[in-house]
Motif scaffolding. Structure first.
Motif, PDB file in Angstrom:
ATOM      1  N   GLY A   6      30.147  26.069 -74.820  1.00 36.77           N
ATOM      2  CA  GLY A   6      30.440  25.359 -72.443  1.00 36.77           C
ATOM      3  C   GLY A   6      31.471  26.591 -72.696  1.00 36.77           C
ATOM      4  N   TYR A   7      32.138  25.875 -73.298  1.00 33.30           N
ATOM      5  CA  TYR A   7      34.164  26.519 -72.507  1.00 33.30           C
ATOM      6  C   TYR A   7      33.973  28.290 -72.194  1.00 33.30           C
ATOM      7  N   ARG A   8      33.176  28.751 -73.456  1.00 33.93           N
ATOM      8  CA  ARG A   8      32.915  30.132 -73.513  1.00 33.93           C
ATOM      9  C   ARG A   8      31.988  30.405 -72.196  1.00 33.93           C
ATOM     10  N   HIS A   9      31.340  29.330 -71.902  1.00 30.31           N
ATOM     11  CA  HIS A   9      30.638  30.035 -70.644  1.00 30.31           C
ATOM     12  C   HIS A   9      30.130  29.242 -68.985  1.00 30.31           C
ATOM     13  N   GLY A  10      31.205  28.362 -69.416  1.00 30.77           N
ATOM     14  CA  GLY A  10      31.347  27.127 -67.878  1.00 30.77           C
ATOM     15  C   GLY A  10      30.157  26.260 -68.079  1.00 30.77           C
ATOM     16  N   VAL A  11      29.193  25.807 -69.412  1.00 32.16           N
ATOM     17  CA  VAL A  11      28.815  25.014 -69.610  1.00 32.16           C
ATOM     18  C   VAL A  11      28.666  23.709 -69.821  1.00 32.16           C
ATOM     19  N   PRO A  12      28.837  22.206 -69.190  1.00 34.39           N
ATOM     20  CA  PRO A  12      29.201  21.332 -68.992  1.00 34.39           C
ATOM     21  C   PRO A  12      28.156  20.815 -70.401  1.00 34.39           C
ATOM     22  N   VAL A  13      28.995  19.657 -71.059  1.00 38.29           N
ATOM     23  CA  VAL A  13      27.725  19.225 -72.786  1.00 38.29           C
ATOM     24  C   VAL A  13      27.439  17.247 -71.710  1.00 38.29           C
TER      25      VAL A  13
ATOM     26  N   GLU B 229      19.688  16.075 -86.963  1.00 36.38           N
ATOM     27  CA  GLU B 229      19.886  16.814 -85.935  1.00 36.38           C
ATOM     28  C   GLU B 229      20.358  18.486 -86.239  1.00 36.38           C
ATOM     29  N   GLN B 230      20.296  19.515 -84.985  1.00 33.83           N
ATOM     30  CA  GLN B 230      21.316  20.433 -85.685  1.00 33.83           C
ATOM     31  C   GLN B 230      20.839  20.927 -84.237  1.00 33.83           C
ATOM     32  N   ILE B 231      22.337  21.702 -84.121  1.00 34.18           N
ATOM     33  CA  ILE B 231      22.311  22.622 -82.418  1.00 34.18           C
ATOM     34  C   ILE B 231      20.570  22.881 -82.508  1.00 34.18           C
ATOM     35  N   ALA B 232      19.684  23.184 -81.191  1.00 35.90           N
ATOM     36  CA  ALA B 232      18.674  24.012 -80.771  1.00 35.90           C
ATOM     37  C   ALA B 232      18.158  24.339 -79.964  1.00 35.90           C
ATOM     38  N   MET B 233      19.589  25.055 -79.844  1.00 37.20           N
ATOM     39  CA  MET B 233      19.287  26.658 -78.365  1.00 37.20           C
ATOM     40  C   MET B 233      20.824  26.626 -78.776  1.00 37.20           C
ATOM     41  N   ASP B 234      20.883  27.932 -78.095  1.00 35.39           N
ATOM     42  CA  ASP B 234      22.041  28.604 -78.170  1.00 35.39           C
ATOM     43  C   ASP B 234      22.446  28.296 -76.644  1.00 35.39           C
ATOM     44  N   MET B 235      23.774  28.435 -76.538  1.00 34.47           N
ATOM     45  CA  MET B 235      24.311  28.944 -75.325  1.00 34.47           C
ATOM     46  C   MET B 235      23.706  29.641 -74.373  1.00 34.47           C
ATOM     47  N   ASP B 236      23.918  30.989 -74.388  1.00 34.94           N
ATOM     48  CA  ASP B 236      23.022  32.213 -73.767  1.00 34.94           C
ATOM     49  C   ASP B 236      21.889  31.672 -73.095  1.00 34.94           C
ATOM     50  N   ASP B 237      20.705  31.371 -73.860  1.00 31.86           N
ATOM     51  CA  ASP B 237      20.003  30.446 -73.267  1.00 31.86           C
ATOM     52  C   ASP B 237      19.730  29.519 -72.402  1.00 31.86           C
ATOM     53  N   ALA B 238      20.867  28.557 -72.339  1.00 28.35           N
ATOM     54  CA  ALA B 238      21.270  27.811 -71.471  1.00 28.35           C
ATOM     55  C   ALA B 238      21.624  28.263 -70.719  1.00 28.35           C
ATOM     56  N   VAL B 239      22.696  29.674 -70.426  1.00 31.84           N
ATOM     57  CA  VAL B 239      22.979  30.497 -69.012  1.00 31.84           C
ATOM     58  C   VAL B 239      21.876  31.404 -68.146  1.00 31.84           C
ATOM     59  N   ARG B 240      21.025  31.367 -69.371  1.00 36.80           N
ATOM     60  CA  ARG B 240      20.048  32.107 -69.487  1.00 36.80           C
ATOM     61  C   ARG B 240      19.009  31.209 -68.283  1.00 36.80           C
ATOM     62  N   LEU B 241      18.425  30.590 -68.700  1.00 35.64           N
ATOM     63  CA  LEU B 241      17.999  29.815 -67.925  1.00 35.64           C
ATOM     64  C   LEU B 241      18.811  28.641 -66.423  1.00 35.64           C
ATOM     65  N   GLY B 242      20.022  28.834 -66.752  1.00 37.54           N
ATOM     66  CA  GLY B 242      19.860  28.248 -65.325  1.00 37.54           C
ATOM     67  C   GLY B 242      20.656  26.873 -65.676  1.00 37.54           C
ATOM     68  N   ALA B 243      21.148  26.427 -66.619  1.00 35.55           N
ATOM     69  CA  ALA B 243      21.686  25.193 -66.957  1.00 35.55           C
ATOM     70  C   ALA B 243      22.886  24.810 -66.063  1.00 35.55           C
TER      71      ALA B 243
ATOM     72  N   LEU C 201      19.621  20.863 -70.114  1.00 35.79           N
ATOM     73  CA  LEU C 201      18.648  20.969 -71.241  1.00 35.79           C
ATOM     74  C   LEU C 201      18.923  20.019 -72.745  1.00 35.79           C
ATOM     75  N   ARG C 202      17.860  20.145 -73.032  1.00 39.12           N
ATOM     76  CA  ARG C 202      17.991  19.560 -74.352  1.00 39.12           C
ATOM     77  C   ARG C 202      18.973  21.093 -75.683  1.00 39.12           C
ATOM     78  N   ALA C 203      19.792  20.014 -75.875  1.00 41.07           N
ATOM     79  CA  ALA C 203      20.181  21.817 -77.168  1.00 41.07           C
ATOM     80  C   ALA C 203      19.984  21.229 -78.443  1.00 41.07           C
ATOM     81  N   SER C 204      19.691  20.035 -79.014  1.00 42.27           N
ATOM     82  CA  SER C 204      19.768  19.136 -80.205  1.00 42.27           C
ATOM     83  C   SER C 204      18.173  19.281 -80.891  1.00 42.27           C
TER      84      SER C 204
END
Ligand code: R5P
Length: 293
Positions: A162-169, A120-134, A105-108
């Motif tokens: 990402g480390y808090r949620h286990g999501v790679p960047v 650019e800035q960060i354009a998405m919370d990691m919570d939403d990435a997790v919610r979407l199954g990224a 998922l594009r996050a910036s």
């Protein structure tokens, strides 16, 4: 109550040490299970490589040629890629949720093509990435760009989240028009992105010294596609990048702007996963095109 388990039938194989398999991706052995699991959604464990289909262009340039109708032009391709690189807007509005492939998922974001792109800035919370199954999130990093530090800060904040949620960047080397895409620059940019914590790095190919760019980056490098080229040239670039050690490709325009997008995606897969030569991949492309793919 379940019936009592019979101890005499148990098989502990006391003489066989428990298997402890190393994770297959470069630099990824020390990640937590969830992060490795997400990476394995992007990279095929059998080959250690990936073919990503990038369709996130609209986040700064609107309805890009070939992406005007993602439902019509892209959805039929999606199951043929290992992973899809996309914005959450297109994902939620157009991409079927039953899909089974990796999701980056594009996050910036922030500036359009009418403005300074490095702002650019960060354009998405990691919570939403997790919610979407990224499987991963992607951020541009503008080494040498006007807003270099800001974009690096975007990367490092996403890595922490990402480390808090286990999501790679996925850190993307975003090269300003004034910069030269040579091995010296790409080696600098990819190494900085990896040193600052990205678990995978996307970068352009360069004809001279790309193997050194790959060797100097401690995490997998994925080759960016770039502007549309003749199919043979794009397949040649992919072949060379893989031979130089790239762990896959992330192609957009060279697939969805092809005269035969599915045939092109199939040919790229042949190069990345099946070791096809450029001539073999071109034959595959031509036969797919002939069959209407
Ligand atoms: C740039 O880095 C963005 O992510 C692009 O929207 C996309 O990945 C570019 O893909 P391509 O250059 O292969 O069309």
């Amino acid at each position: 109550m379940p019936e009592a388990d019979s101890t005499s039938s148990k098989q502990f194989h006391e003489d066989v040490p428990q298997r402890n398999e190393a994770f297959f991706l470069k630099g990824a052995g020390a990640y937590d299970w969830g992060m490795q699991h997400r990476l394995a959604q992007i990279f095929r464990p059998e080959t250690g490589r990936t073919v990503m289909l990038a369709i996130d262009h609209g986040y700064f340039q609107g309805p890009t040629s070939g992406l005007e109708r993602v439902d019509l032009n892209i959805v039929p391709l999606v199951s043929h890629a290992d992973a899809l690189m996309v914005t959450r807007g297109i994902l939620r509005s157009v991409i079927p949720a039953a899909m089974q492939h990796g999701l980056v998922l594009r996050a910036s974001g922030g500036p359009s093509i009418l403005k300074e792109l490095s702002n650019e800035q960060i354009a998405m919370d990691m919570d939403d990435a997790v919610r979407l199954g990224a499987s991963a999130v992607a951020v541009q990093v503008f080494i040498g760009g006007e807003y270099e530090t800001q974009s690096v800060h975007n990367l490092t904040r996403l890595v922490d989240a990402g480390y808090r949620h286990g999501v790679p960047v996925l850190g993307v080397t975003a090269v300003g028009k004034e910069l030269v895409r040579d091995a010296r620059y790409l080696g600098l940019a990819t190494r900085i992105i990896a040193e600052l914590g990205a678990q995978l790095v996307k970068t352009y190919y360069c004809d001279v010294g790309f193997e050194q760019v790959v060797a100097g980056c401690p995490v997998p490098i994925i080759m960016a596609g770039g502007k549309k080229q003749p199919e043979r040239d794009a397949l040649t670039m992919a072949r060379r990048a893989i031979d130089a050690g790239a762990a896959g490709v992330d192609m957009g325009r060279n697939i969805f702007q092809s005269a035969a997008p599915l045939a092109m995606l199939t040919a790229v897969r042949g190069v990345v996963h099946d070791g096809l030569t450029v001539n073999q991949a071109m034959d595959l492309f031509e036969s797919g095109r002939g069959a209407g793919a």
